[in-house]
Design a protein around this motif. Structure first.
Motif, PDB file in Angstrom:
ATOM      1  N   ASP A 137      -4.623 -11.067   9.078  1.00  0.00           N
ATOM      2  CA  ASP A 137      -4.635 -10.672  10.483  1.00  0.00           C
ATOM      3  C   ASP A 137      -5.839  -9.811  10.826  1.00  0.00           C
ATOM      4  O   ASP A 137      -6.349  -9.850  11.941  1.00  0.00           O
ATOM      5  N   GLY A 138      -6.288  -9.005   9.868  1.00  0.00           N
ATOM      6  CA  GLY A 138      -7.380  -8.076  10.142  1.00  0.00           C
ATOM      7  C   GLY A 138      -8.701  -8.531   9.566  1.00  0.00           C
ATOM      8  O   GLY A 138      -9.075  -9.695   9.676  1.00  0.00           O
ATOM      9  N   VAL A 139      -9.403  -7.601   8.926  1.00  0.00           N
ATOM     10  CA  VAL A 139     -10.713  -7.895   8.319  1.00  0.00           C
ATOM     11  C   VAL A 139     -10.644  -7.581   6.831  1.00  0.00           C
ATOM     12  O   VAL A 139      -9.797  -6.797   6.393  1.00  0.00           O
ATOM     13  N   PRO A 140     -11.526  -8.191   6.017  1.00  0.00           N
ATOM     14  CA  PRO A 140     -11.473  -7.987   4.570  1.00  0.00           C
ATOM     15  C   PRO A 140     -11.518  -6.523   4.135  1.00  0.00           C
ATOM     16  O   PRO A 140     -10.878  -6.145   3.155  1.00  0.00           O
ATOM     17  N   ASN A 141     -12.261  -5.690   4.863  1.00  0.00           N
ATOM     18  CA  ASN A 141     -12.385  -4.295   4.458  1.00  0.00           C
ATOM     19  C   ASN A 141     -11.057  -3.544   4.529  1.00  0.00           C
ATOM     20  O   ASN A 141     -10.911  -2.468   3.947  1.00  0.00           O
ATOM     21  N   ASP A 142     -10.068  -4.116   5.245  1.00  0.00           N
ATOM     22  CA  ASP A 142      -8.746  -3.485   5.317  1.00  0.00           C
ATOM     23  C   ASP A 142      -8.113  -3.363   3.934  1.00  0.00           C
ATOM     24  O   ASP A 142      -7.261  -2.499   3.703  1.00  0.00           O
ATOM     25  N   PHE A 143      -8.519  -4.224   2.997  1.00  0.00           N
ATOM     26  CA  PHE A 143      -7.945  -4.173   1.659  1.00  0.00           C
ATOM     27  C   PHE A 143      -8.346  -2.911   0.908  1.00  0.00           C
ATOM     28  O   PHE A 143      -7.714  -2.550  -0.079  1.00  0.00           O
ATOM     29  N   CYS A 144      -9.374  -2.234   1.355  1.00  0.00           N
ATOM     30  CA  CYS A 144      -9.850  -1.031   0.666  1.00  0.00           C
ATOM     31  C   CYS A 144      -9.052   0.214   1.024  1.00  0.00           C
ATOM     32  O   CYS A 144      -9.183   1.254   0.363  1.00  0.00           O
ATOM     33  N   THR A 145      -8.229   0.142   2.060  1.00  0.00           N
ATOM     34  CA  THR A 145      -7.500   1.314   2.537  1.00  0.00           C
ATOM     35  C   THR A 145      -6.135   1.416   1.877  1.00  0.00           C
ATOM     36  O   THR A 145      -5.319   0.498   1.969  1.00  0.00           O
ATOM     37  N   ASN A 146      -5.879   2.532   1.222  1.00  0.00           N
ATOM     38  CA  ASN A 146      -4.578   2.793   0.600  1.00  0.00           C
ATOM     39  C   ASN A 146      -3.626   3.299   1.667  1.00  0.00           C
ATOM     40  O   ASN A 146      -3.619   4.478   2.014  1.00  0.00           O
ATOM     41  N   SER A 147      -2.836   2.394   2.233  1.00  0.00           N
ATOM     42  CA  SER A 147      -1.921   2.765   3.308  1.00  0.00           C
ATOM     43  C   SER A 147      -0.749   1.791   3.331  1.00  0.00           C
ATOM     44  O   SER A 147      -0.917   0.587   3.103  1.00  0.00           O
ATOM     45  N   ALA A 148       0.432   2.314   3.619  1.00  0.00           N
ATOM     46  CA  ALA A 148       1.627   1.479   3.715  1.00  0.00           C
ATOM     47  C   ALA A 148       1.809   0.896   5.118  1.00  0.00           C
ATOM     48  O   ALA A 148       2.772   0.174   5.365  1.00  0.00           O
ATOM     49  N   THR A 149       0.888   1.198   6.029  1.00  0.00           N
ATOM     50  CA  THR A 149       1.007   0.701   7.393  1.00  0.00           C
ATOM     51  C   THR A 149       0.657  -0.779   7.457  1.00  0.00           C
ATOM     52  O   THR A 149       0.016  -1.326   6.563  1.00  0.00           O
ATOM     53  N   ALA A 150       1.076  -1.436   8.539  1.00  0.00           N
ATOM     54  CA  ALA A 150       0.804  -2.855   8.722  1.00  0.00           C
ATOM     55  C   ALA A 150      -0.691  -3.123   8.690  1.00  0.00           C
ATOM     56  O   ALA A 150      -1.485  -2.343   9.221  1.00  0.00           O
ATOM     57  N   GLY A 151      -1.087  -4.219   8.057  1.00  0.00           N
ATOM     58  CA  GLY A 151      -2.496  -4.573   7.984  1.00  0.00           C
ATOM     59  C   GLY A 151      -3.242  -3.942   6.829  1.00  0.00           C
ATOM     60  O   GLY A 151      -4.455  -4.137   6.688  1.00  0.00           O
ATOM     61  N   HIS A 152      -2.537  -3.178   5.995  1.00  0.00           N
ATOM     62  CA  HIS A 152      -3.137  -2.558   4.813  1.00  0.00           C
ATOM     63  C   HIS A 152      -2.160  -2.658   3.653  1.00  0.00           C
ATOM     64  O   HIS A 152      -1.000  -3.033   3.832  1.00  0.00           O
ATOM     65  N   LEU A 153      -2.628  -2.291   2.470  1.00  0.00           N
ATOM     66  CA  LEU A 153      -1.782  -2.281   1.290  1.00  0.00           C
ATOM     67  C   LEU A 153      -1.810  -0.903   0.645  1.00  0.00           C
ATOM     68  O   LEU A 153      -2.882  -0.324   0.457  1.00  0.00           O
ATOM     69  N   SER A 154      -0.639  -0.388   0.306  1.00  0.00           N
ATOM     70  CA  SER A 154      -0.590   0.856  -0.457  1.00  0.00           C
ATOM     71  C   SER A 154      -0.893   0.532  -1.919  1.00  0.00           C
ATOM     72  O   SER A 154      -0.858  -0.632  -2.341  1.00  0.00           O
ATOM     73  N   ASP A 155      -1.192   1.549  -2.703  1.00  0.00           N
ATOM     74  CA  ASP A 155      -1.437   1.322  -4.122  1.00  0.00           C
ATOM     75  C   ASP A 155      -0.209   0.706  -4.789  1.00  0.00           C
ATOM     76  O   ASP A 155      -0.334  -0.145  -5.673  1.00  0.00           O
ATOM     77  N   ALA A 156       0.981   1.133  -4.365  1.00  0.00           N
ATOM     78  CA  ALA A 156       2.214   0.584  -4.934  1.00  0.00           C
ATOM     79  C   ALA A 156       2.331  -0.908  -4.635  1.00  0.00           C
ATOM     80  O   ALA A 156       2.779  -1.690  -5.486  1.00  0.00           O
ATOM     81  N   GLU A 157       1.906  -1.316  -3.447  1.00  0.00           N
ATOM     82  CA  GLU A 157       1.962  -2.732  -3.082  1.00  0.00           C
ATOM     83  C   GLU A 157       0.926  -3.555  -3.840  1.00  0.00           C
ATOM     84  O   GLU A 157       1.185  -4.694  -4.247  1.00  0.00           O
ATOM     85  N   VAL A 158      -0.252  -2.966  -4.059  1.00  0.00           N
ATOM     86  CA  VAL A 158      -1.275  -3.648  -4.861  1.00  0.00           C
ATOM     87  C   VAL A 158      -0.752  -3.852  -6.282  1.00  0.00           C
ATOM     88  O   VAL A 158      -0.961  -4.917  -6.889  1.00  0.00           O
ATOM     89  N   LYS A 159      -0.040  -2.866  -6.805  1.00  0.00           N
ATOM     90  CA  LYS A 159       0.514  -2.996  -8.161  1.00  0.00           C
ATOM     91  C   LYS A 159       1.535  -4.128  -8.236  1.00  0.00           C
ATOM     92  O   LYS A 159       1.623  -4.825  -9.259  1.00  0.00           O
ATOM     93  N   LYS A 160       2.295  -4.341  -7.186  1.00  0.00           N
ATOM     94  CA  LYS A 160       3.247  -5.464  -7.175  1.00  0.00           C
ATOM     95  C   LYS A 160       2.499  -6.798  -7.205  1.00  0.00           C
ATOM     96  O   LYS A 160       2.932  -7.755  -7.861  1.00  0.00           O
ATOM     97  N   ILE A 161       1.388  -6.865  -6.498  1.00  0.00           N
ATOM     98  CA  ILE A 161       0.564  -8.085  -6.508  1.00  0.00           C
ATOM     99  C   ILE A 161      -0.001  -8.323  -7.911  1.00  0.00           C
ATOM    100  O   ILE A 161       0.000  -9.450  -8.415  1.00  0.00           O
ATOM    101  N   ILE A 162      -0.464  -7.252  -8.548  1.00  0.00           N
ATOM    102  CA  ILE A 162      -0.992  -7.338  -9.909  1.00  0.00           C
ATOM    103  C   ILE A 162       0.085  -7.858 -10.857  1.00  0.00           C
ATOM    104  O   ILE A 162      -0.151  -8.756 -11.674  1.00  0.00           O
ATOM    105  N   VAL A 163       1.281  -7.287 -10.749  1.00  0.00           N
ATOM    106  CA  VAL A 163       2.380  -7.697 -11.624  1.00  0.00           C
ATOM    107  C   VAL A 163       2.778  -9.151 -11.365  1.00  0.00           C
ATOM    108  O   VAL A 163       3.078  -9.901 -12.300  1.00  0.00           O
ATOM    109  N   GLY A 164       2.766  -9.556 -10.093  1.00  0.00           N
ATOM    110  CA  GLY A 164       3.088 -10.947  -9.782  1.00  0.00           C
ATOM    111  C   GLY A 164       2.177 -11.905 -10.528  1.00  0.00           C
ATOM    112  O   GLY A 164       2.633 -12.881 -11.143  1.00  0.00           O
TER     113      GLY A 164
END
Length: 255
Positions: A137-164
């Motif tokens: 929905d946003g821009v690629p640079n949004d992936f660099c922001t550690n945030s649980a808000t919509a349009g971003h990923l928190s570090d915890a969410e990135v870890k779930k992607i890694i584990v997947g």
């Protein structure tokens, strides 16, 4: 108890996953819950609640030829009704059966799909909630922001992607047997793990791998940072001509 099991199977077939989960967790004995077949039914119910439709997912992946596995996995679930916590539950139940070497081929096929839905749903629920689905929905640079808000990923969410992705690789040989094509993207995962480990080791010399099957084992911030950058690449991520990460030089990657 067998009657309850049959009711749960019927509920799963009807995609009434909440009912199946209730039956298998609240209406049968602990001894019955410990049965291997019952664990498989319960894991299937949780995976369905998370967003898995086995036939649709296999057909979707089989119909792709891109190396961009992040886009493939996200696109498979974008716009759907997703429940992230249920992915975690499905994984934990299958792990309680045993490791990949102790599970059957069918169980490992299912486990690999659990890894895909864990990666795909965590991306889709935060980064692809509006049409056109299959793109962020946003821009690629949004992936660099550690945030649980919509349009971003928190570090915890990135870890779930890694584990997947780690779960997919842990059961990779079983997965390849059910895909009629679509292996270009899936085959890109293993070399990406090597690229990730090499890049993360430059930041943190203690890093030896980027393949994990438990979030608690991801202790280096460097691994999370590199994964965020991978999501910005044009080859396997969502990078664009004007906003992308070049892993070979570090240009445009997450700081």
């Amino acid at each position: 108890m067998l009657f309850r099991s049959e009711e749960a199977i019927k509920a799963i077939d009807n995609q009434d996953y909440a009912t199946a989960i209730d039956i298998l967790t609240n209406q049968v004995s602990s001894g019955f819950q410990a049965r291997r077949d019952v664990k498989n039914y319960l894991a299937s119910a949780y995976a369905g609640k998370c967003g898995l439709n086995f036939a649709n997912l296999v057909n979707y992946i089989s119909g792709t030829s891109t190396t961009n596995f992040f886009a493939i996995f996200m696109g498979a679930f974008a716009g759907g009704t997703l429940d992230i916590a249920s992915c975690d539950s499905a994984q934990l139940i299958m792990e309680s059966i045993g490791t990949a070497s102790n599970r059957t081929s069918d169980e490992n096929i299912f486990m690999s799909l659990v890894g895909i839905i864990k990666t795909g749903t965590n991306l889709a629920v935060k980064m692809d909630t509006a049409a056109p689905f299959g793109t962020i929905d946003g821009v690629p640079n949004d992936f660099c922001t550690n945030s649980a808000t919509a349009g971003h990923l928190s570090d915890a969410e990135v870890k779930k992607i890694i584990v997947g992705l780690g779960v997919v690789l842990d059961n990779f040989s079983a997965l390849t047997g059910v895909l009629n094509g679509g292996l270009t993207g899936v085959n890109s995962i293993a070399p990406t793990m090597t690229q990730c480990a090499n890049a993360a080791k430059i930041i943190d010399p203690t890093v030896t791998t980027c393949q994990f099957t438990k979030e608690s084992d991801i202790t280096s911030a460097a691994v999370v940072k590199v994964y965020r950058s991978l999501l910005k690449t044009t080859t396997i991520g969502f990078g664009t001509a004007g906003d992308n990460c070049d892993m070979s030089t570090g240009t445009g990657c997450c700081p």
